[in-house]
Design a protein around this motif. Structure first.
Motif, PDB file in Angstrom:
ATOM      1  N   SER A  47      53.229  62.474  72.988  1.00 57.16           N
ATOM      2  CA  SER A  47      53.466  63.879  72.180  1.00 57.16           C
ATOM      3  C   SER A  47      55.148  64.130  71.886  1.00 57.16           C
ATOM      4  O   SER A  47      55.562  64.255  70.753  1.00 57.16           O
ATOM      5  CB  SER A  47      52.610  64.615  72.410  1.00 57.16           C
ATOM      6  N   ILE A  53      47.924  63.420  67.356  1.00 52.10           N
ATOM      7  CA  ILE A  53      48.136  61.693  67.414  1.00 52.10           C
ATOM      8  C   ILE A  53      47.939  61.058  69.189  1.00 52.10           C
ATOM      9  O   ILE A  53      47.600  59.768  68.776  1.00 52.10           O
ATOM     10  CB  ILE A  53      49.721  61.734  66.203  1.00 52.10           C
ATOM     11  N   THR A  79      53.108  54.048  65.285  1.00 58.25           N
ATOM     12  CA  THR A  79      52.418  55.356  64.985  1.00 58.25           C
ATOM     13  C   THR A  79      53.112  56.373  64.030  1.00 58.25           C
ATOM     14  O   THR A  79      53.707  56.410  63.389  1.00 58.25           O
ATOM     15  CB  THR A  79      52.076  56.298  66.044  1.00 58.25           C
ATOM     16  N   ILE A 111      54.613  57.133  60.009  1.00 58.38           N
ATOM     17  CA  ILE A 111      55.619  58.356  59.900  1.00 58.38           C
ATOM     18  C   ILE A 111      56.586  58.723  59.420  1.00 58.38           C
ATOM     19  O   ILE A 111      57.119  58.936  58.621  1.00 58.38           O
ATOM     20  CB  ILE A 111      55.814  59.160  61.825  1.00 58.38           C
TER      21      ILE A 111
END
Lengths: 175, 295
Positions: free
Chosen positions: A28, B10, B166, B170
């Motif tokens: 993240s 995510i 990803t 984005i």
């Protein structure tokens, strides 16, 4: 509980869950730092001719990464980053594709200035991507690292329990 | 800019989706490979063995996961880098020929590393059974070890590709070019790696000298060819046919799916003993009997 081997298995399962959580937290932070903060479309004309700029806020421990590319290799540019006190903290002259990163010293309002040598050039002629990695990446690395320590402890403890349980059962079997 | 909690969600999805995909594919494997559940239960000692043996086997499978990942992922990454560097130095990183060769090179390197990992897992399973005579069919154990090692590699690789995919999604928005690699990784990323190594490791149960060695080598080469074609098809379509558009992407996906289908058929034939005779191990060593017939 099913004896030492059962405890060992449970500890190994717990360690796997910790590994997943730790990995997700680290990812993240990486994803957050890879987010493009602004592009060439956000640049606005400056007072000087063929010069465009964009101001942005920075928190502590930030690193700015830039990628600028002109596929036709026609344009020559100068990229500057000015600190909150107006001092130039980074300067790069180039053409084609240029990539670099700058360690920003403190918090405040920084300005990115892009100056073209060609009078007819505009930001539309280049692809610019600016990324900022800062306290979020640092924080996620710390949390992930702490969880990693707990994970390794649980893994080693689980392996030890499994091994001791196995040796005990083997001894019982031999008797 | 998106707030951090969204990235955490995510990232959790990126970690969990390949696991979910692997679980679903192992259910599919148990449907298309008859007796897959029994072999797995036999290896994991879930077929009436004492509870402590099951705990040890399940714990060992988790340690085998780490071992497989440690054996395959860093070694493949380093070897691929060594292979790519000369191409990049000569042709430049952006050259499509260099890019195509670098992705094709991943086939032999990754398959050999995954085969090594599967062979280690197979050998440890073989040792754990000793001379108990309870080891399931050797070829099927080899395939199961290959499926496991390949899936371990696929899991880690998929997490990496899903992260970069990803990030692209984005930063560059939703389009067929950003969605295609993500969907491919989510659906087939883990399973094709498992399938390639399953095919390659099918020969482990018949490993030996002479014809047996040839069988093992042919299966390993088959998996390398399938993997390299799968990796290189996009680059080859762009280089040979000049199709760097949506139609080229659809053609790439179609060829890759056909290659995956061919791989699954090959795996199924191997499992069913159609390509290789069954390799069931007998309990204990038998005395050799010699019969002499006098005509």
């Amino acid at each position: 509980m099913r004896g030492k081997t059962g405890t060992g298995l449970v500890l190994l399962v717990v360690s796997s869950i910790l590994l997943l959580i730790s990995g997700a937290i680290l990812l993240s932070g990486v994803l957050h730092s890879q987010q493009v903060v602004f592009t060439e479309r956000d640049l606005v004309p400056s007072n000087s001719p063929s010069t465009f700029e964009k101001s942005f806020d920075v928190k502590l421990f930030s690193t700015l990464t830039y990628t600028i590319s002109d596929r036709e290799e026609r344009i020559h540019f100068k990229l500057e980053i000015e600190g909150p006190d107006g001092e130039v903290v980074h300067k790069k002259r180039g053409s084609g594709e240029e990539t670099g990163s700058v360690q920003l010293r403190g918090s405040g309002r920084y300005t990115l200035i892009l100056e073209f040598d060609e009078a007819d050039a505009s930001p539309d002629d280049v692809d610019l991507e600016i990324r900022l990695s800062g306290p979020v990446l640092l924080g996620t690395c710390c949390v992930s690292g702490l969880l990693g320590v707990v994970y390794i402890t649980a893994l080693l403890a689980g392996m030890t329990y499994l091994l001791v349980g196995y040796l005990e059962e083997r001894r019982r079997y031999v008797r | 800019m998106m707030p951090y909690p969204i990235f955490l969600l995510i990232a959790l999805a990126i970690v969990l989706v390949p696991l979910l995909s692997a679980s679903l594919w192992f259910i599919i494997f148990s449907l298309i490979l008859p007796g897959f559940k029994d072999v797995t239960k036999g290896i994991l000692r879930m077929d009436g063995e004492p509870l402590w043996k099951r705990d040890i086997a399940l714990g060992a499978s988790q340690l085998f996961f780490y071992m497989s990942v440690m054996l395959t992922v860093p070694a493949s990454a380093i070897l691929e880098l060594f292979f790519i560097i000369p191409f990049i130095l000569v042709m430049g990183a952006a050259n499509p020929v260099a890019q195509t060769f670098s992705v094709i090179s991943a086939g032999p390197i990754e398959e050999i590393m995954k085969w090594t990992s599967a062979a280690t897992v197979y050998f440890l399973i073989y040792l754990s059974f000793g001379r108990t005579g309870k080891m399931p069919d050797r070829i099927r154990v080899g395939i199961a070890a290959g499926l496991f090692s390949g899936a371990c590699f696929g899991l880690v690789e998929s997490v990496g590709y899903l992260t970069s995919g990803t990030s692209d999604l984005i930063n560059h928005g939703i389009s067929i070019r950003t969605l295609d690699p993500l969907i491919w990784r989510m659906v087939l990323g883990v399973s094709v790696h498992a399938m390639y190594t399953g095919i390659a490791a099918g020969g482990l149960g018949r490993f030996g000298w002479g014809n047996k060695f040839r069988t093992t080598l042919i299966l390993l080469v088959s998996s390398i060819v399938l993997h390299s074609l799968n990796n290189g098809v996009q680059g080859l379509i762009v280089l040979i046919m000049g199709m760097d558009d949506l139609f080229g992407l659809i053609l790439t996906d179609s060829v890759q799916m056909l290659l995956a289908l061919a791989g699954f058929i090959l795996l199924s034939l191997l499992w069913r003993g159609i390509l290789l005779p069954s390799g069931r191990v007998s309990g204990g060593r038998k005395r050799a009997s010699i019969s002499i017939s006098v005509g």
